[in-house]
Design a protein around this motif. Sequence first.
Motif, PDB file in Angstrom:
ATOM      1  N   PHE A   1       0.915  -1.231  -0.027  1.00 56.88           N
ATOM      2  CA  PHE A   1       0.178   0.133  -0.071  1.00 56.88           C
ATOM      3  C   PHE A   1       0.884   1.430   0.219  1.00 56.88           C
ATOM      4  O   PHE A   1       0.248   2.403  -0.452  1.00 56.88           O
ATOM      5  N   TYR A   2       2.207   1.167   0.452  1.00 59.79           N
ATOM      6  CA  TYR A   2       2.690   2.406   0.562  1.00 59.79           C
ATOM      7  C   TYR A   2       3.175   2.881  -0.880  1.00 59.79           C
ATOM      8  O   TYR A   2       2.782   4.163  -1.090  1.00 59.79           O
TER       9      TYR A   2
ATOM     10  N   TYR B   1      -0.111   4.404  -2.255  1.00 63.68           N
ATOM     11  CA  TYR B   1      -0.510   5.675  -1.492  1.00 63.68           C
ATOM     12  C   TYR B   1       0.193   7.175  -2.344  1.00 63.68           C
ATOM     13  O   TYR B   1      -0.170   8.034  -2.756  1.00 63.68           O
TER      14      TYR B   1
ATOM     15  N   MET C   1      -6.286   7.258  -2.977  1.00 58.81           N
ATOM     16  CA  MET C   1      -5.244   7.953  -2.027  1.00 58.81           C
ATOM     17  C   MET C   1      -5.829   7.785  -0.530  1.00 58.81           C
ATOM     18  O   MET C   1      -5.264   7.266   0.195  1.00 58.81           O
ATOM     19  N   SER C   2      -7.325   7.911  -0.571  1.00 62.01           N
ATOM     20  CA  SER C   2      -7.913   7.728   0.817  1.00 62.01           C
ATOM     21  C   SER C   2      -7.910   6.405   1.192  1.00 62.01           C
ATOM     22  O   SER C   2      -7.559   5.977   2.458  1.00 62.01           O
TER      23      SER C   2
ATOM     24  N   THR D   1      -5.863   3.728   0.202  1.00 61.54           N
ATOM     25  CA  THR D   1      -4.624   3.258   0.416  1.00 61.54           C
ATOM     26  C   THR D   1      -3.901   3.742   1.858  1.00 61.54           C
ATOM     27  O   THR D   1      -3.306   2.888   2.373  1.00 61.54           O
ATOM     28  N   SER D   2      -4.263   5.085   1.903  1.00 62.20           N
ATOM     29  CA  SER D   2      -3.718   5.334   3.317  1.00 62.20           C
ATOM     30  C   SER D   2      -4.504   4.984   4.312  1.00 62.20           C
ATOM     31  O   SER D   2      -3.934   4.551   5.459  1.00 62.20           O
TER      32      SER D   2
ATOM     33  N   VAL E   1       5.009   6.448   7.597  1.00 59.26           N
ATOM     34  CA  VAL E   1       3.725   6.753   7.118  1.00 59.26           C
ATOM     35  C   VAL E   1       3.134   7.930   7.761  1.00 59.26           C
ATOM     36  O   VAL E   1       2.709   8.849   7.031  1.00 59.26           O
TER      37      VAL E   1
END
Length: 246
Positions: free
Chosen positions: A114-115, A118, A141-142, A144-145, A239
């Motif tokens: 996921f990093y 993102y 973006m939302s 994955t974060s 993160v």
Amino acid sequence: MISVALWSVACLLALAPVGIVLSARPRGSFVLYGACLVLTATLCITALLHLLDPAHPVLRATLPVGLPWLGAHFRLDALSAFFLVVINLGGAAASLFALGSGRHEESPGRVLPFYPAYLAGMNVVVLANDAFSFLVAWEFMSLTSWALVVSHHRDAENIRAGYVYLLMASFGTLALLLAFGALASGPGYDFDAIRAAHPTAALSSLVVILVLLGTGSKAGLVPLHAWLPLAHPAAPSHVSGLMSGV
């Protein structure tokens, strides 16, 4: 330059499934974060060169993805270049830190895929030049974060933080969807067409309010900041630094 930026973003996206494989390897985190460091540094340098160009050219690209009759429109100008520098300077710093800290990650399989995704989502948000591409990138973006926030899922507080974060992110996306819907009702979804339109004062006021709600919930503006003190400490340290700084 926009081709370099888009190819770098594509490589970040490609790293996401690779992260699943690397999470099971002894030095997998080092390889993935090293690749993220190279790609974010490339994006940062590309944007900085564009920003320092005295001519400040506006570069556009269209890809045959997204809505069939629209495609995905991207634009690199001075404003987007500035935010690309901000995003990727933070991304490079976080990736550099993660080269060491990633070795101690308890659940690398919940972080590594996921990093880079993102990072890619944040870059596409800045480069998008139509409402559909922007909203897809914004939601990507939302999500994955959110996955990074709940990566330490055995802690009940982290799950609660992720729930509040996802709730506020969904509210923000809805507000932006309504704002773009109001703006695009006449000229269409392309930002260039929206820029050329002249909405009424009432419509402009409504859109400003919706955009403040949508982006304000993501930025943690008062009183939409309830998720921020919960979510940022819950995420892995690199993160958390990336979310807080960028």
